[in-house]
Design an enzyme around this catalytic site. Structure first.
Site, mmCIF file in Angstrom:
data_model
loop_
_atom_site.group_PDB
_atom_site.id
_atom_site.type_symbol
_atom_site.label_atom_id
_atom_site.label_comp_id
_atom_site.label_asym_id
_atom_site.label_seq_id
_atom_site.Cartn_x
_atom_site.Cartn_y
_atom_site.Cartn_z
ATOM 1 N N ASN A 7 8.640 -20.175 -18.073
ATOM 2 C CA ASN A 7 7.715 -20.125 -19.204
ATOM 3 C C ASN A 7 8.572 -19.928 -20.456
ATOM 4 O O ASN A 7 9.097 -18.841 -20.679
ATOM 5 C CB ASN A 7 6.727 -18.967 -19.035
ATOM 6 N N TRP A 8 8.707 -21.003 -21.212
ATOM 7 C CA TRP A 8 9.584 -20.933 -22.388
ATOM 8 C C TRP A 8 8.930 -20.192 -23.556
ATOM 9 O O TRP A 8 9.585 -19.950 -24.564
ATOM 10 C CB TRP A 8 10.001 -22.351 -22.796
ATOM 11 N N LYS A 9 7.636 -19.882 -23.446
ATOM 12 C CA LYS A 9 6.931 -19.213 -24.559
ATOM 13 C C LYS A 9 7.205 -20.002 -25.846
ATOM 14 O O LYS A 9 7.287 -21.223 -25.792
ATOM 15 C CB LYS A 9 7.341 -17.737 -24.630
ATOM 16 N N HIS A 85 -2.125 -16.081 -19.809
ATOM 17 C CA HIS A 85 -0.900 -15.294 -19.882
ATOM 18 C C HIS A 85 -1.176 -13.985 -20.639
ATOM 19 O O HIS A 85 -2.000 -13.938 -21.552
ATOM 20 C CB HIS A 85 0.215 -16.092 -20.578
ATOM 21 N N GLU A 87 0.295 -12.587 -22.970
ATOM 22 C CA GLU A 87 0.401 -12.657 -24.440
ATOM 23 C C GLU A 87 -0.826 -13.323 -25.051
ATOM 24 O O GLU A 87 -1.229 -12.988 -26.165
ATOM 25 C CB GLU A 87 1.714 -13.369 -24.804
ATOM 26 N N GLU A 153 1.477 -10.929 -13.044
ATOM 27 C CA GLU A 153 2.422 -10.490 -14.060
ATOM 28 C C GLU A 153 2.016 -9.101 -14.557
ATOM 29 O O GLU A 153 1.104 -8.985 -15.392
ATOM 30 C CB GLU A 153 2.460 -11.477 -15.227
ATOM 31 N N GLY A 159 9.234 -8.881 -20.179
ATOM 32 C CA GLY A 159 10.223 -8.826 -21.256
ATOM 33 C C GLY A 159 10.821 -7.443 -21.461
ATOM 34 O O GLY A 159 11.551 -7.219 -22.429
ATOM 35 N N SER A 195 10.316 -9.972 -15.904
ATOM 36 C CA SER A 195 11.713 -9.535 -15.812
ATOM 37 C C SER A 195 12.421 -10.032 -14.546
ATOM 38 O O SER A 195 13.217 -9.304 -13.963
ATOM 39 C CB SER A 195 11.805 -8.012 -15.933
ATOM 40 N N GLY A 217 12.300 -15.063 -20.155
ATOM 41 C CA GLY A 217 13.597 -15.110 -20.828
ATOM 42 C C GLY A 217 14.696 -15.797 -20.034
ATOM 43 O O GLY A 217 15.490 -16.563 -20.598
HETATM 44 P P1 13P Z 1 10.140 -12.245 -18.772
HETATM 45 O O1 13P Z 1 10.723 -12.942 -17.576
HETATM 46 O O2 13P Z 1 10.904 -12.527 -20.044
HETATM 47 O O3 13P Z 1 9.878 -10.804 -18.523
HETATM 48 O O4 13P Z 1 8.694 -12.919 -19.018
HETATM 49 C C1 13P Z 1 7.835 -13.036 -17.948
HETATM 50 C C2 13P Z 1 6.695 -13.877 -18.355
HETATM 51 O O5 13P Z 1 5.901 -13.507 -19.191
HETATM 52 C C3 13P Z 1 6.563 -15.196 -17.706
HETATM 53 O O6 13P Z 1 5.341 -15.772 -17.982
#
Ligand code: 13P
Length: 233
Positions: A7-9, A85, A87, A153, A159, A195, A217
């Protein structure tokens, strides 16, 4: 075979995606590789890597300025889309009902929705993790329609460099798998996300009912992402 989704966000460029696709094309793996990228980077890709988006409108067309429909996502080359998600739930107030509507729109467009559920730190501290997860699955996953993927998640761990214990992950994934079976969706893949890195991916994917990972990330650079993909058969 595991599912390894990135997931590149709101990160990356089209050039960086080209580099990643080329790098992944050289990886010898049976695992399914998915990259969920910003709308502007969606494009058709031939080969092992599949492309996904990170959000979808619940409407199929019309006067919804700034929204992107499922038909547009498939037209642009996506075959997956992340919905719900953490976020999106936090910054756009998406409820389980909103997420279910988006997942339904994805299925109608022929996309596979990757439906995210998970508890916040407050919910965890109030001992509500299992309740939040079960409600998340029952209310966010459409009752009917094609194949879906569910991602657990834990929102407090995203993160943050934090991960739940193996036992906590096992309990969450067992509950999700059982709930999906009860809904007539037995066998739905359940991914773990938050993470995940090269040094913990294999251990996490060895846990019961963990069918793959959703990586934030550590999915942005081939040197970080490829070790996760090759850490499991
Ligand atoms: P991280 O791997 O950066 O913690 O993010 C997880 C995430 O939100 C994947 O959708």
């Amino acid at each position: 075979m595991k599912i390894i989704a990135g997931n590149w966000k709101m990160n990356g460029t089209r050039a960086a995606l080209d580099e990643m696709i080329t790098a992944l094309g050289n990886v010898d793996t049976k695992n399914r590789m998915i990259l969920c990228v910003p709308f502007t980077m969606l494009r058709p890709v031939n080969g092992a890597v599949k492309i996904g988006a990170q959000d979808i409108s619940s409407h199929d067309h019309g006067a919804y300025t700034g929204e992107i429909s499922g038909g547009m996502l498939t037209d642009a080359g996506a075959s997956y889309v992340i919905v719900g998600h953490s976020e999106r739930r936090a910054y756009h107030n998406e409820s389980n009902a909103d997420v279910c509507a988006k997942a339904t729109a994805a299925l109608q467009a022929g996309l596979v929705p990757i439906i995210c559920v998970g508890e916040t730190m407050d919910e965890k501290n109030a001992d509500r993790t299992m309740e939040i997860i079960e409600h998340g699955v029952r209310e966010s996953v459409p009752q009917s329609g094609g194949d879906v993927i569910v991602a657990y998640e834990p929102r407090w761990a995203i993160g943050a460099g934090l991960t739940p214990s193996d036992d906590e992950i096992a309990s969450a994934h067992t509950l999700i798998a059982n709930t999906l079976a009860d809904m007539g969706r037995g066998g739905t893949p359940v991914l773990y996300g938050a993470s995940v890195k090269g040094n913990n991916a294999a251990q996490i994917m060895a846990i019961d009912h963990v069918d793959g990972v959703l990586v934030g990330g550590a999915s942005l650079k081939p040197d970080d992402f490829i070790p996760i993909i090759t850490s499991v058969k």
